[in-house]
Write a protein that holds these residues in place. Structure first.
Motif, PDB file in Angstrom:
ATOM      1  N   PHE A   1       0.842  -1.199   0.000  1.00  0.00           N
ATOM      2  CA  PHE A   1       0.000   0.000   0.000  1.00  0.00           C
ATOM      3  C   PHE A   1       0.873   1.242   0.000  1.00  0.00           C
ATOM      4  O   PHE A   1       2.036   1.197   0.409  1.00  0.00           O
ATOM      5  N   LYS A   2       0.312   2.355  -0.423  1.00  0.00           N
ATOM      6  CA  LYS A   2       1.046   3.623  -0.369  1.00  0.00           C
ATOM      7  C   LYS A   2       1.258   3.996   1.095  1.00  0.00           C
ATOM      8  O   LYS A   2       0.333   3.948   1.896  1.00  0.00           O
ATOM      9  N   LEU A   3       2.485   4.380   1.401  1.00  0.00           N
ATOM     10  CA  LEU A   3       2.880   4.553   2.795  1.00  0.00           C
ATOM     11  C   LEU A   3       2.168   5.712   3.481  1.00  0.00           C
ATOM     12  O   LEU A   3       1.684   5.567   4.606  1.00  0.00           O
ATOM     13  N   ARG A   4       2.086   6.860   2.845  1.00  0.00           N
ATOM     14  CA  ARG A   4       1.506   8.028   3.516  1.00  0.00           C
ATOM     15  C   ARG A   4       0.039   7.810   3.900  1.00  0.00           C
ATOM     16  O   ARG A   4      -0.329   8.030   5.065  1.00  0.00           O
ATOM     17  N   PRO A   5      -0.838   7.348   2.981  1.00  0.00           N
ATOM     18  CA  PRO A   5      -2.214   7.077   3.399  1.00  0.00           C
ATOM     19  C   PRO A   5      -2.307   5.977   4.466  1.00  0.00           C
ATOM     20  O   PRO A   5      -3.153   6.048   5.357  1.00  0.00           O
ATOM     21  N   LEU A   6      -1.437   4.982   4.367  1.00  0.00           N
ATOM     22  CA  LEU A   6      -1.410   3.917   5.370  1.00  0.00           C
ATOM     23  C   LEU A   6      -1.098   4.500   6.747  1.00  0.00           C
ATOM     24  O   LEU A   6      -1.747   4.165   7.743  1.00  0.00           O
ATOM     25  N   LEU A   7      -0.123   5.406   6.797  1.00  0.00           N
ATOM     26  CA  LEU A   7       0.251   6.018   8.074  1.00  0.00           C
ATOM     27  C   LEU A   7      -0.866   6.904   8.624  1.00  0.00           C
ATOM     28  O   LEU A   7      -1.082   6.937   9.838  1.00  0.00           O
ATOM     29  N   ILE A   8      -1.571   7.596   7.758  1.00  0.00           N
ATOM     30  CA  ILE A   8      -2.684   8.428   8.228  1.00  0.00           C
ATOM     31  C   ILE A   8      -3.710   7.544   8.940  1.00  0.00           C
ATOM     32  O   ILE A   8      -4.190   7.874  10.032  1.00  0.00           O
TER      33      ILE A   8
ATOM     34  N   ALA B   1      -0.734  16.548   9.579  1.00  0.00           N
ATOM     35  CA  ALA B   1       0.521  16.967   8.950  1.00  0.00           C
ATOM     36  C   ALA B   1       0.798  16.161   7.690  1.00  0.00           C
ATOM     37  O   ALA B   1       1.258  16.698   6.673  1.00  0.00           O
ATOM     38  N   LEU B   2       0.474  14.865   7.721  1.00  0.00           N
ATOM     39  CA  LEU B   2       0.698  14.025   6.541  1.00  0.00           C
ATOM     40  C   LEU B   2      -0.284  14.338   5.427  1.00  0.00           C
ATOM     41  O   LEU B   2       0.039  14.173   4.246  1.00  0.00           O
ATOM     42  N   LEU B   3      -1.476  14.778   5.777  1.00  0.00           N
ATOM     43  CA  LEU B   3      -2.414  15.229   4.735  1.00  0.00           C
ATOM     44  C   LEU B   3      -1.838  16.426   3.993  1.00  0.00           C
ATOM     45  O   LEU B   3      -1.857  16.481   2.757  1.00  0.00           O
ATOM     46  N   PHE B   4      -1.319  17.386   4.735  1.00  0.00           N
ATOM     47  CA  PHE B   4      -0.693  18.553   4.109  1.00  0.00           C
ATOM     48  C   PHE B   4       0.571  18.169   3.351  1.00  0.00           C
ATOM     49  O   PHE B   4       0.869  18.728   2.299  1.00  0.00           O
ATOM     50  N   LEU B   5       1.305  17.197   3.878  1.00  0.00           N
ATOM     51  CA  LEU B   5       2.528  16.741   3.206  1.00  0.00           C
ATOM     52  C   LEU B   5       2.206  16.199   1.819  1.00  0.00           C
ATOM     53  O   LEU B   5       2.936  16.449   0.860  1.00  0.00           O
ATOM     54  N   GLY B   6       1.107  15.463   1.706  1.00  0.00           N
ATOM     55  CA  GLY B   6       0.713  14.940   0.404  1.00  0.00           C
ATOM     56  C   GLY B   6       0.465  16.050  -0.592  1.00  0.00           C
ATOM     57  O   GLY B   6       0.867  15.959  -1.755  1.00  0.00           O
TER      58      GLY B   6
END
Length: 196
Positions: free
Chosen positions: A69-76, A179-184
């Motif tokens: 899976f894509k890491l950033r959405p997984l981490l969110i 923060a990860l939402l904004f990072l995307g």
């Protein structure tokens, strides 16, 4: 860190700092909380062991899921679940078994989030600044490891109960998700600009 990577660095610092506050609240306060619930100090150690076992399993499974899976959405998603489990922990499960299971699940998600952030740092920074960028994020972000237990202690001393303190400390995981939402968004803008 140059202005070119400033937004990425600041967002990763924010995510790491706030989530590590949540993580260390659980890790450092479990023994005292368990004893305050009326259990023996030896039981407190056992509950902490379960939190660490859950954390180790979370780190291992994150590695498996990150390859699919894509890491950033997984981490969110992991950060949101971290908040939920810290809140459940704050309800103070009455039996030692339930407390151990909740602690294991809380450790699972909070530690998976920490480990996942290390991998995300490697993805977010290009090779030429990866070492300095990652070092800066971890160096500043580790302040959250010291601050989290202190803030929790201050809240307890101020008269807040376990649930209120857990909600407050769990918010660190939600702030990391934000923060990860904004990072995307920042990374998408950078990608568009690099292709223009």
């Amino acid at each position: 860190m140059t202005g070119k990577y400033r937004a990425i660095t600041l967002l990763l610092v924010a995510a790491y700092f706030t989530h590590i506050m949540t993580f260390y609240y659980i890790l450092k306060w479990i023994p005292k909380i368990v004893v305050d619930m009326g259990f023996e100090p030896s039981s407190a150690g056992a509950v902490l062991v379960w939190a660490n076992v859950g954390g180790a399993i979370g780190a291992l499974l994150l590695g498996l899921f990150a390859s699919r899976f894509k890491l950033r959405p997984l981490l969110i998603g992991i950060f949101v679940l971290s908040f939920c489990m810290v809140a459940v922990f704050g309800l103070g499960p009455e039996s030692l078994l339930n407390l151990s299971l909740v602690s294991a699940a809380t450790g699972f998600f909070t530690n998976a989030g920490v480990v996942g952030l290390y991998a995300l740092m490697a993805q977010a920074f290009p090779a030429e600044v990866r070492g300095s960028g990652t070092g800066l994020v971890i160096g500043i972000g580790r302040g959250g490891a010291a601050l989290g237990p202190v803030i929790a202690g201050y809240l307890f001393v101020s008269g807040f109960d376990l649930f209120d303190v857990s909600i407050a400390m769990g918010l660190g995981a939600l702030l990391a998700a934000a923060a990860l939402l904004f990072l995307g968004r920042v990374m998408r803008i950078r990608q568009v600009n690099s292709q223009a």
